[in-house]
Write a protein that holds these residues in place. Structure first.
Motif, PDB file in Angstrom:
ATOM      1  N   ALA A  71       0.611  -1.218   0.005  1.00  0.00           N
ATOM      2  CA  ALA A  71      -0.112  -0.193  -0.064  1.00  0.00           C
ATOM      3  C   ALA A  71       0.844   1.356   0.119  1.00  0.00           C
ATOM      4  CB  ALA A  71      -0.974  -0.121   1.082  1.00  0.00           C
ATOM      5  N   SER A  72       1.995   1.200   0.595  1.00  0.00           N
ATOM      6  CA  SER A  72       3.062   2.418   0.894  1.00  0.00           C
ATOM      7  C   SER A  72       3.393   2.731  -0.606  1.00  0.00           C
ATOM      8  CB  SER A  72       4.228   2.221   1.749  1.00  0.00           C
ATOM      9  OG  SER A  72       4.930   3.319   1.696  1.00  0.00           O
ATOM     10  N   ARG A  73       3.992   1.960  -1.334  1.00  0.00           N
ATOM     11  CA  ARG A  73       4.618   2.337  -2.587  1.00  0.00           C
ATOM     12  C   ARG A  73       3.328   2.391  -3.581  1.00  0.00           C
ATOM     13  NH1 ARG A  73      10.399  -0.046  -3.082  1.00  0.00           N
ATOM     14  NH2 ARG A  73       9.942   0.319  -5.183  1.00  0.00           N
ATOM     15  N   LEU A  74       2.257   1.800  -3.726  1.00  0.00           N
ATOM     16  CA  LEU A  74       1.388   2.012  -4.723  1.00  0.00           C
ATOM     17  C   LEU A  74       0.706   3.140  -4.304  1.00  0.00           C
ATOM     18  CD1 LEU A  74      -0.354  -1.814  -5.026  1.00  0.00           C
ATOM     19  CD2 LEU A  74       1.050  -0.447  -6.768  1.00  0.00           C
ATOM     20  N   LYS A  75       0.682   3.708  -3.141  1.00  0.00           N
ATOM     21  CA  LYS A  75       0.099   4.943  -2.785  1.00  0.00           C
ATOM     22  C   LYS A  75       0.719   6.088  -3.958  1.00  0.00           C
ATOM     23  CE  LYS A  75      -1.136   8.184   0.903  1.00  0.00           C
ATOM     24  NZ  LYS A  75      -1.150   8.367   2.146  1.00  0.00           N
ATOM     25  N   LEU A  76       1.829   6.088  -4.160  1.00  0.00           N
ATOM     26  CA  LEU A  76       2.644   6.926  -5.103  1.00  0.00           C
ATOM     27  C   LEU A  76       1.839   7.097  -6.355  1.00  0.00           C
ATOM     28  CD1 LEU A  76       6.269   6.023  -4.053  1.00  0.00           C
ATOM     29  CD2 LEU A  76       4.777   7.826  -3.061  1.00  0.00           C
ATOM     30  N   ALA A 129       3.579  -2.053   9.435  1.00  0.00           N
ATOM     31  CA  ALA A 129       4.392  -2.658   8.392  1.00  0.00           C
ATOM     32  C   ALA A 129       3.774  -4.103   8.316  1.00  0.00           C
ATOM     33  CB  ALA A 129       5.857  -2.902   8.945  1.00  0.00           C
ATOM     34  N   VAL A 130       3.466  -4.746   9.464  1.00  0.00           N
ATOM     35  CA  VAL A 130       2.728  -6.158   9.424  1.00  0.00           C
ATOM     36  C   VAL A 130       1.449  -6.105   8.536  1.00  0.00           C
ATOM     37  CG1 VAL A 130       1.782  -8.087  10.938  1.00  0.00           C
ATOM     38  CG2 VAL A 130       3.915  -6.970  11.599  1.00  0.00           C
ATOM     39  N   GLU A 131       0.743  -5.053   8.808  1.00  0.00           N
ATOM     40  CA  GLU A 131      -0.707  -5.031   8.261  1.00  0.00           C
ATOM     41  C   GLU A 131      -0.487  -4.990   6.559  1.00  0.00           C
ATOM     42  OE1 GLU A 131      -4.297  -2.076   8.345  1.00  0.00           O
ATOM     43  OE2 GLU A 131      -2.502  -1.380   9.147  1.00  0.00           O
ATOM     44  N   MET A 132       0.585  -3.973   6.265  1.00  0.00           N
ATOM     45  CA  MET A 132       1.103  -3.799   4.668  1.00  0.00           C
ATOM     46  C   MET A 132       1.297  -5.242   4.279  1.00  0.00           C
ATOM     47  SD  MET A 132       2.086   0.099   4.116  1.00  0.00           S
ATOM     48  CE  MET A 132       3.482  -0.079   5.162  1.00  0.00           C
ATOM     49  N   ALA A 162       7.843  -8.675   8.131  1.00  0.00           N
ATOM     50  CA  ALA A 162       7.483  -9.403   6.858  1.00  0.00           C
ATOM     51  C   ALA A 162       7.172 -10.923   7.184  1.00  0.00           C
ATOM     52  CB  ALA A 162       8.333  -9.489   5.805  1.00  0.00           C
ATOM     53  N   ALA A 163       7.861 -11.653   8.017  1.00  0.00           N
ATOM     54  CA  ALA A 163       7.907 -12.822   8.793  1.00  0.00           C
ATOM     55  C   ALA A 163       6.598 -12.891   9.272  1.00  0.00           C
ATOM     56  CB  ALA A 163       9.236 -13.244   9.476  1.00  0.00           C
TER      57      ALA A 163
END
Length: 339
Positions: A71-76, A129-132, A162-163
């Motif tokens: 979501a963070s990167r696609l938000k761009l 971070a875990v959520e994304m 991520a783990a």
């Protein structure tokens, strides 16, 4: 947990992963600044061609076109609401190619960094971070990915997030970090540090290692560092095809197929079980790597001098595992310096 990758690891001494995603998509017409993940729905034929190129070249594993699919990167790109869809399609296209290949090919759901700095140095919390990562993982799972594959990570905290997310998704996984700063990750981790960090994770990966970085020589020194630390899991080596050069308006990597064939064999001899390429690695490189792995006998672990003689010099005098600081090393001539 039984899955396609663990079955292959039980029966094979080495597996070949794929090559570059972004570099090959740029060669297909992707423009700088565009989100590669949008091509999963806008240009599916080209994504199929990307996957098929790796499969036809002999890859046992290929990564999906979902590196920036959080979501963070696609938000761009105004696409943060399409995380599940874009990841699901990325994996589904790969599933089709793998299933049609006539052999076992592992579809690995690529998960890249969020692009944010985790607290306390930055504002990204562990929970977010875990959520994304979980949201992305569920999309890849729905599309039929065999395993998840987090890559190009610099911070141990993001790797751990991520783990945890992959555990929530109930998915097996692999993970690589990028040791691109004088033999360390951007956040200062050495290869020995990573072995320790991985050993403490509650949800263990099937394999771990390094990708990208500053060149094949540096990556192999990192693999030797992993091996020296006594890991209990298979190691991954996924190095760039040489060094990037700006040529005729675009970035060109100077590593030839012959150099990457040498790299693949040296990676295996250094202790890597899963061997692939990263930036600049094309199907031509992969074919040469596969042939070398199949025809050249396994040797002893190479010395650092043997690595530099074959692939070129290191970017730093030390990789940090000897306690030395990030002192730069002069680059030596590279056999593959041909445009």
């Amino acid at each position: 947990m039984t899955n396609a990758l663990s079955k292959l690891l039980e029966t094979r001494d080495w597996l070949m992963a794929d090559g570059a995603t972004g570099t090959n998509l740029f060669n297909m017409g992707l423009m700088s600044g565009d989100a590669p993940e949008m091509w999963n729905i806008d240009e599916p034929a080209k994504i199929r061609a990307l996957y098929k190129g790796a499969a036809d070249a002999g890859s046992d594993i290929f990564l999906t076109n979902s590196f920036g699919g959080n979501a963070s990167r696609l938000k761009l790109h105004g696409a943060e609401g399409q995380v599940h869809e874009l990841n699901k399609v990325a994996a589904a296209l790969g599933r089709d190619i793998a299933d049609a290949s006539g052999r076992t090919i592992v579809v690995a759901g690529s998960v890249g960094p969020t692009g944010e700095i985790m607290s306390p140095m930055g504002t990204l919390t562990h929970a977010r971070a875990v959520e994304m990562f979980h949201e992305q993982a569920e999309g890849l799972k729905a599309g039929g990915a065999d395993v998840l594959w987090v890559e190009t990570i610099s911070a141990a905290e993001e790797f751990a997030a991520a783990a945890e997310a992959f555990a929530l998704a109930g998915m097996p996984w692999c993970g690589t970090m990028s040791f691109d700063t004088a033999g360390r990750t951007m956040m200062g981790l050495t290869s020995a540090d990573m072995v320790k960090k991985v050993g403490k994770l509650a949800h263990q990966p099937l394999a771990f290692g390094a990708n990208c970085g500053t060149g094949a020589s540096d990556l192999l020194r990192t693999v030797l560092g992993f091996a020296a630390a006594g890991p209990t899991l298979p190691l991954i080596a996924k190095g760039n095809a040489g060094i990037p050069k700006y040529h005729d308006g675009h970035i060109h990597y100077d590593g030839t197929p012959e150099l990457m064939a040498d790299y693949a064999v040296l990676a295996r001899d250094s202790g890597a079980t899963i061997i692939g390429g990263c930036c600049g690695t094309t199907p031509d490189h992969l074919r040469a790597m596969r042939n070398a792995l199949e025809t050249r006998p396994k040797g002893t672990a190479p010395t650092l001098d043997a690595i530099t003689a074959a692939l070129g010099g290191f970017s730093s005098a030390s990789d940090g595992t000897d306690g030395a600081g990030p002192e730069a090393a002069p680059r030596r001539g590279r056999r593959a310096k041909r445009d």
